[in-house]
Design a protein around this motif. Structure first.
Motif, short mmCIF file in Angstrom:
data_model
loop_
_atom_site.label_atom_id
_atom_site.label_comp_id
_atom_site.label_asym_id
_atom_site.label_seq_id
_atom_site.Cartn_x
_atom_site.Cartn_y
_atom_site.Cartn_z
N THR A 453 0.84 -1.19 0.00
CA THR A 453 0.00 0.00 0.00
C THR A 453 0.88 1.24 0.00
O THR A 453 1.78 1.37 0.84
CB THR A 453 -0.91 0.02 1.24
OG1 THR A 453 -1.74 -1.15 1.22
CG2 THR A 453 -1.79 1.27 1.26
N ALA A 456 0.21 7.85 1.86
CA ALA A 456 -0.82 8.81 1.47
C ALA A 456 -0.22 9.94 0.65
O ALA A 456 0.80 10.52 1.02
CB ALA A 456 -1.50 9.38 2.73
N GLY A 457 -0.82 10.24 -0.50
CA GLY A 457 -0.37 11.33 -1.35
C GLY A 457 0.87 11.04 -2.15
O GLY A 457 1.42 11.94 -2.80
N ASN A 472 -5.90 9.90 -7.20
CA ASN A 472 -4.99 9.50 -6.13
C ASN A 472 -5.26 8.04 -5.74
O ASN A 472 -6.41 7.59 -5.75
CB ASN A 472 -5.17 10.41 -4.91
CG ASN A 472 -4.15 10.11 -3.82
OD1 ASN A 472 -4.49 9.68 -2.75
ND2 ASN A 472 -2.88 10.34 -4.14
N THR A 474 -4.68 4.94 -2.84
CA THR A 474 -4.43 4.77 -1.41
C THR A 474 -4.41 3.30 -0.99
O THR A 474 -4.26 3.00 0.18
CB THR A 474 -5.51 5.49 -0.60
OG1 THR A 474 -6.80 4.97 -0.97
CG2 THR A 474 -5.47 7.00 -0.85
N THR A 475 -4.54 2.40 -1.96
CA THR A 475 -4.55 0.98 -1.66
C THR A 475 -3.57 0.24 -2.57
O THR A 475 -3.15 0.75 -3.61
CB THR A 475 -5.96 0.38 -1.85
OG1 THR A 475 -6.38 0.61 -3.20
CG2 THR A 475 -6.95 1.03 -0.89
#
Length: 582
Positions: A453, A456-457, A472, A474-475
């Protein structure tokens, strides 16, 4: 020693000599005229070892030199070359591989080549030679046209020759020493498409006001001859097999001189001198990229054939007459590197042109090396042909219409995905997840599977369509849906949103409306490198139906003979592919 033992020893030594694995007395080398005839059909391993990307463009700056590491091999979207690719080319019926190599990005300002780069070049040369194929290596994008992001250090200009003579000779001394014990299958090419200080194509000084400048043209011709002589003298001085290795020198910009729109077009041929003291171990090289269409309309095949005949006639009267054979080191049509080539847009005419070109060059003892596209991008990794029909046309034109080549294609590995590690070195840099031209009617979504994963960002998925769209992620597994209002999608990338980052890509799929997953082959776009590349779970092709022939030996897709009970997979028998689905 018994006669049987002696015969076996002779057989082993002969094989080693062929592969260039042991020292051969230079006097035993075949002359260049024989080498050119014996090469058979050739292909360029382009956009690979010649690939380069730099941020400093001035050769006068110390920072211009040695800006890249081994990752340069993939910086133009290709994959690291494997020996299996050369085995595939050999099995198909090709006889020679030209390996373009760029050096400035792997050597210091004094001309010292990075040992790791020399070792990698050596490794790829061995891939070719070990298959019994002829191999040509050269100095490639150290020459060429300047642009906003690139400036070559070798120019067809007398002042440039004076400035760079020592560095150029030192470069060739290192290359020659590295390969001095190799046999006659290895040839050296002194330089690629060297242009004048004005970056003129077609003939020297074409870019000048009035389309010609005598002073610039004279300087260019003198410089080409000086660089050619430096190359030959330097290589010969290293001794060993280099004393009579077959060497190649190019015309100005590798021009073939044919055309009627300017009286200066033949000058690259007429002004080129055969280097001094060269007799039978030198060849000339030109390139040919004719247009087979005008304003997107097919040209009459009779006109195209006339142009081929005229070019060959000029090469014979202007170059072969100087006492050396000719190699067409690159050829294709004028849009060979376009998004939609003549192979795609006008296949019937392309077939007629290619067949005639190969047949006429063979009939006139001119070797031909097609430029790059036959196996391109991810196809080289499997390995497979990305233009199998074109490869077949060329091979049958050379070997005969009844020749049935083994041509594995990417679809033979349809359930296999490419896995790799991507390292981003700039903010906003991008890695290709899918490249082409498709709409919502072709695919409804893209699925990206990462090893872990992402932070973030850290990354976006960017879609190039009627407007650019960022999503974006996130997984570890991300699905991006396509919609009709996106229009024609030309590219989908993984974009780094930070100054740097790394991701392990496991699989990339494009999904059709019926849910079928089609593997998408990722590649470098810009500002990143890829490494640790592998193929995920190769398996049999589930949707290809072939009837297994009942006679003849069976081979796998790499040309290895198979014995005993066959396992699940794709095989070749009597030149045809078939599938075992156990």
């Amino acid at each position: 020693m018994s006669n049987m033992c002696m015969n076996r020893l002779i057989t082993v030594i002969s094989a080693l000599l062929l592969l260039g694995a042991v020292h051969v007395a230079a006097g035993d080398f075949e002359p260049a005229t024989d080498a050119v005839k014996n090469m058979g059909l050739g292909w360029n391993l382009g956009n690979t070892l010649d690939a380069n990307s730099q941020t400093v463009t001035d050769p006068a700056s110390a920072s211009y030199w040695g800006q890249q590491d081994l990752s340069s091999e993939t910086c133009w979207g290709q994959y690291v070359t494997k020996p299996e690719l050369m085995k595939m080319m050999k099995n198909a019926g090709f006889g020679a591989i030209r390996v373009p190599v760029t050096w400035y990005n792997h050597m210091d300002a004094d001309g010292n080549v990075n040992p790791a780069w020399m070792a990698r070049v050596h490794e790829v040369v061995d891939y070719v030679i070990n298959q019994g194929l002829y191999c040509i290596i050269n100095v490639h994008h150290d020459t060429g046209a300047d642009g906003n992001n690139y400036k070559s250090w070798l120019k067809a200009d007398e002042a440039n020759y004076t400035q760079n003579k020592a560095r150029y000779e030192k470069l060739w001394q290192q290359i020659a020493e590295e390969f001095k014990d190799y046999g006659q299958l290895l040839l050296f090419e002194g330089y690629n498409e060297m242009l004048d200080k004005l970056n003129s194509w077609c003939y020297a000084s074409f870019a000048a006001s009035g389309k010609y400048n005598e002073a610039v043209a004279t300087s260019a011709a003198n410089a080409i001859n000086s660089y050619a002589q430096s190359f030959v003298t330097t290589v010969r001085a290293t001794g060993g097999n280099n004393a009579q290795r077959n060497l190649i020198v190019n015309t100005y910009c590798a021009a073939n001189g044919y055309g009627t729109w300017s009286t200066h077009l033949p000058e690259p041929l007429t002004t080129l001198k055969k280097p001094e003291r060269e007799t039978s171990h030198l060849a000339f090289e030109v390139h040919a990229y004719p247009s087979i269409a005008n304003n997107n309309a097919d040209r009459p095949i009779a006109d195209i054939k006339k142009e081929v005949d005229g070019m060959i006639s000029l090469l014979k009267t202007s170059l072969v007459s100087k006492g050396a054979p000719v190699i067409i080191g690159e050829w294709g049509t004028s849009n060979v590197d376009a998004a939609e080539t003549d192979y795609v847009k006008r296949p019937a005419l392309m077939k007629q042109f290619c067949e005639y070109f190969v047949q006429q060059c063979k009939a006139n003892d001119i070797a031909t090396f097609y430029w790059s596209g036959l196996s391109d991008g991810a196809s080289r990794l499997f390995p497979a042909f990305s233009q199998a029909d074109l490869a077949r046309w060329l091979l049958q034109a050379y070997h005969g219409s009844d020749y049935n080549p083994i041509l594995p294609e990417r679809s033979d590995y349809k359930t296999s995905c490419i896995s790799c590690t991507v390292d981003f070195n700039q903010q906003w840099s991008e890695f290709n997840l899918a490249v082409g031209s498709f709409t919502f009617n072709d695919y409804t979504q893209l699925v990206l599977e990462l090893e872990e994963t992402p932070a973030a960002g850290a990354f976006d998925i960017k879609i190039y369509g009627s407007s650019n769209i960022n999503r974006n992620i996130t997984t570890a597994t991300s699905t991006v849906a396509f919609t009709a209002n996106m229009g024609t999608i030309t590219r989908v990338t993984l974009q780094c949103m930070q100054k740097s980052g790394s991701a392990r890509v496991k699989n990339v799929w494009l999904v059709k409306k019926d849910g079928e997953r089609v593997p998408s082959d990722p590649s470098v776009f810009w500002g990143c490198t890829m490494s640790d590349i592998c193929i995920n779970s190769p398996s049999a092709v589930s949707d290809v139906k072939f009837d297994a022939p009942s006679a003849g030996r069976v081979y796998d897709l790499l040309g290895r003979p198979q014995e005993g009970v066959l396992g699940k997979g794709v095989y070749v028998k009597n030149g045809k592919k078939f599938v075992i689905r156990q």
